[in-house]
Design a protein around this motif. Structure first.
Motif, PDB file in Angstrom:
ATOM      1  N   ASP A 190       0.846  -1.192   0.000  1.00  0.00           N
ATOM      2  CA  ASP A 190       0.000   0.000   0.000  1.00  0.00           C
ATOM      3  C   ASP A 190       0.886   1.249   0.000  1.00  0.00           C
ATOM      4  O   ASP A 190       1.696   1.431   0.909  1.00  0.00           O
ATOM      5  N   PRO A 191       0.764   2.116  -1.007  1.00  0.00           N
ATOM      6  CA  PRO A 191       1.633   3.308  -1.080  1.00  0.00           C
ATOM      7  C   PRO A 191       1.506   4.228   0.135  1.00  0.00           C
ATOM      8  O   PRO A 191       2.503   4.786   0.592  1.00  0.00           O
ATOM      9  N   ALA A 192       0.290   4.376   0.676  1.00  0.00           N
ATOM     10  CA  ALA A 192       0.114   5.242   1.843  1.00  0.00           C
ATOM     11  C   ALA A 192       0.834   4.659   3.058  1.00  0.00           C
ATOM     12  O   ALA A 192       1.495   5.383   3.815  1.00  0.00           O
ATOM     13  N   ALA A 193       0.741   3.350   3.247  1.00  0.00           N
ATOM     14  CA  ALA A 193       1.433   2.696   4.364  1.00  0.00           C
ATOM     15  C   ALA A 193       2.942   2.779   4.168  1.00  0.00           C
ATOM     16  O   ALA A 193       3.685   3.000   5.131  1.00  0.00           O
ATOM     17  N   ARG A 194       3.405   2.622   2.939  1.00  0.00           N
ATOM     18  CA  ARG A 194       4.840   2.717   2.666  1.00  0.00           C
ATOM     19  C   ARG A 194       5.338   4.135   2.954  1.00  0.00           C
ATOM     20  O   ARG A 194       6.410   4.324   3.523  1.00  0.00           O
ATOM     21  N   GLN A 195       4.536   5.131   2.612  1.00  0.00           N
ATOM     22  CA  GLN A 195       4.920   6.516   2.886  1.00  0.00           C
ATOM     23  C   GLN A 195       4.978   6.776   4.397  1.00  0.00           C
ATOM     24  O   GLN A 195       5.918   7.402   4.888  1.00  0.00           O
ATOM     25  N   ARG A 196       4.005   6.257   5.143  1.00  0.00           N
ATOM     26  CA  ARG A 196       4.020   6.410   6.615  1.00  0.00           C
ATOM     27  C   ARG A 196       5.227   5.700   7.223  1.00  0.00           C
ATOM     28  O   ARG A 196       5.865   6.225   8.135  1.00  0.00           O
ATOM     29  N   LEU A 197       5.541   4.500   6.718  1.00  0.00           N
ATOM     30  CA  LEU A 197       6.690   3.753   7.228  1.00  0.00           C
ATOM     31  C   LEU A 197       7.999   4.489   6.901  1.00  0.00           C
ATOM     32  O   LEU A 197       8.891   4.573   7.741  1.00  0.00           O
ATOM     33  N   THR A 198       8.082   5.043   5.698  1.00  0.00           N
ATOM     34  CA  THR A 198       9.270   5.799   5.314  1.00  0.00           C
ATOM     35  C   THR A 198       9.444   7.009   6.228  1.00  0.00           C
ATOM     36  O   THR A 198      10.541   7.276   6.721  1.00  0.00           O
ATOM     37  N   ARG A 199       8.357   7.725   6.478  1.00  0.00           N
ATOM     38  CA  ARG A 199       8.416   8.894   7.356  1.00  0.00           C
ATOM     39  C   ARG A 199       8.819   8.484   8.775  1.00  0.00           C
ATOM     40  O   ARG A 199       9.660   9.117   9.405  1.00  0.00           O
ATOM     41  N   TRP A 200       8.233   7.379   9.254  1.00  0.00           N
ATOM     42  CA  TRP A 200       8.572   6.878  10.597  1.00  0.00           C
ATOM     43  C   TRP A 200      10.065   6.549  10.672  1.00  0.00           C
ATOM     44  O   TRP A 200      10.743   6.933  11.616  1.00  0.00           O
ATOM     45  N   TRP A 201      10.570   5.834   9.670  1.00  0.00           N
ATOM     46  CA  TRP A 201      11.976   5.435   9.663  1.00  0.00           C
ATOM     47  C   TRP A 201      12.897   6.652   9.601  1.00  0.00           C
ATOM     48  O   TRP A 201      13.878   6.734  10.327  1.00  0.00           O
ATOM     49  N   ARG A 202      12.579   7.614   8.731  1.00  0.00           N
ATOM     50  CA  ARG A 202      13.420   8.811   8.601  1.00  0.00           C
ATOM     51  C   ARG A 202      13.462   9.617   9.896  1.00  0.00           C
ATOM     52  O   ARG A 202      14.501  10.168  10.256  1.00  0.00           O
ATOM     53  N   ASP A 203      12.326   9.712  10.589  1.00  0.00           N
ATOM     54  CA  ASP A 203      12.280  10.460  11.841  1.00  0.00           C
ATOM     55  C   ASP A 203      13.177   9.853  12.908  1.00  0.00           C
ATOM     56  O   ASP A 203      13.691  10.551  13.770  1.00  0.00           O
ATOM     57  N   ARG A 204      13.378   8.540  12.851  1.00  0.00           N
ATOM     58  CA  ARG A 204      14.114   7.861  13.917  1.00  0.00           C
ATOM     59  C   ARG A 204      15.525   7.447  13.525  1.00  0.00           C
ATOM     60  O   ARG A 204      16.343   7.193  14.402  1.00  0.00           O
ATOM     61  N   ALA A 205      15.799   7.343  12.249  1.00  0.00           N
ATOM     62  CA  ALA A 205      17.103   6.853  11.802  1.00  0.00           C
ATOM     63  C   ALA A 205      18.133   7.962  11.654  1.00  0.00           C
ATOM     64  O   ALA A 205      19.311   7.684  11.497  1.00  0.00           O
ATOM     65  N   GLY A 206      17.708   9.191  11.734  1.00  0.00           N
ATOM     66  CA  GLY A 206      18.631  10.306  11.560  1.00  0.00           C
ATOM     67  C   GLY A 206      19.470  10.542  12.805  1.00  0.00           C
ATOM     68  O   GLY A 206      19.504   9.734  13.733  1.00  0.00           O
ATOM     69  N   PRO A 207      20.151  11.676  12.838  1.00  0.00           N
ATOM     70  CA  PRO A 207      20.967  11.989  14.010  1.00  0.00           C
ATOM     71  C   PRO A 207      20.092  12.146  15.248  1.00  0.00           C
ATOM     72  O   PRO A 207      18.897  12.427  15.148  1.00  0.00           O
ATOM     73  N   THR A 208      20.696  11.960  16.391  1.00  0.00           N
ATOM     74  CA  THR A 208      19.938  12.059  17.636  1.00  0.00           C
ATOM     75  C   THR A 208      19.471  13.488  17.843  1.00  0.00           C
ATOM     76  O   THR A 208      20.160  14.439  17.473  1.00  0.00           O
ATOM     77  N   PRO A 209      18.308  13.655  18.449  1.00  0.00           N
ATOM     78  CA  PRO A 209      17.790  15.006  18.665  1.00  0.00           C
ATOM     79  C   PRO A 209      18.646  15.733  19.710  1.00  0.00           C
ATOM     80  O   PRO A 209      19.355  15.110  20.487  1.00  0.00           O
ATOM     81  N   PRO A 210      18.568  17.051  19.716  1.00  0.00           N
ATOM     82  CA  PRO A 210      19.339  17.801  20.714  1.00  0.00           C
ATOM     83  C   PRO A 210      18.865  17.453  22.120  1.00  0.00           C
ATOM     84  O   PRO A 210      17.732  17.007  22.295  1.00  0.00           O
ATOM     85  N   PRO A 211      19.714  17.648  23.104  1.00  0.00           N
ATOM     86  CA  PRO A 211      19.304  17.327  24.465  1.00  0.00           C
ATOM     87  C   PRO A 211      18.090  18.157  24.867  1.00  0.00           C
ATOM     88  O   PRO A 211      17.929  19.290  24.409  1.00  0.00           O
ATOM     89  N   PRO A 212      17.242  17.592  25.712  1.00  0.00           N
ATOM     90  CA  PRO A 212      16.029  18.315  26.094  1.00  0.00           C
ATOM     91  C   PRO A 212      16.363  19.606  26.845  1.00  0.00           C
ATOM     92  O   PRO A 212      17.393  19.723  27.491  1.00  0.00           O
TER      93      PRO A 212
END
Length: 176
Positions: free
Chosen positions: A132-154
């Motif tokens: 499903d293209p919509a599910a693939r897009q959501r999964l891609t967005r989920w992966w990109r949000d978490r696979a990148g550099p770590t967020p700045p300290p709180p």
């Protein structure tokens, strides 16, 4: 106790190495306590590999029972990954468990459950899944949000919330 250790201390004269020599694992002598420990370590590694990495069952083990245990461990692993990353079962729906079982069949976990979730998502995306293209897009967005550099300290608000929580826990322990 010493009677039980005698076979380890005094192996049979005709004993052979427990594992045949290979290019990566030379023959291990079958004498002495160190040799027995090495044979045990190799046997344990072979068993663990059969349970979590899909390698053939070691000699002396029931292949069917190991398969049952392997599937149970995979189900447990997929359950923990679903708790660590609840978005994955939500995005994949009923395909989550079978897709995870296919992914985990020959891939032992590395780096913890969060890394396992990221690796699973990357594996699916590399295969062009979900269909499903919509599910693939959501999964891609989920992966990109978490696979990148770590967020700045709180910021200070997060530090304050942690401090308040720590004080509450400390005070809670006093009145018990």
């Amino acid at each position: 106790m010493s009677r039980r250790l005698e076979p380890v201390r005094k192996p049979d004269a005709g004993s052979r190495p427990a594992v045949a020599p290979t290019a990566s694992a030379p023959a291990i002598p079958a004498t002495g306590t160190d040799a027995a420990r090495q044979r045990l370590a190799l046997a344990q590694t072979a068993l663990l590999s059969a349970l979590v990495a899909g390698t053939p069952a070691p000699e002396g083990f029931d292949r069917n029972r190991l398969g049952v245990q392997s599937r149970a461990l995979t189900a447990k692993r997929s359950g923990v990954v679903a708790k660590v990353a609840p978005e994955l079962p939500e995005i994949l729906g009923d395909d989550y468990r079978p897709a995870f079982a296919g992914y985990a069949r020959n891939r032992p976990m590395r780096g913890g459950y969060r890394q396992d979730a990221l690796d699973f998502a990357a594996h699916l995306l590399a295969q062009g899944r979900p269909a499903d293209p919509a599910a693939r897009q959501r999964l891609t967005r989920w992966w990109r949000d978490r696979a990148g550099p770590t967020p700045p300290p709180p910021g200070s608000a997060a530090r304050l919330a942690r401090a308040v929580h720590a004080v509450r826990q400390a005070l809670k322990g006093r009145w018990r």
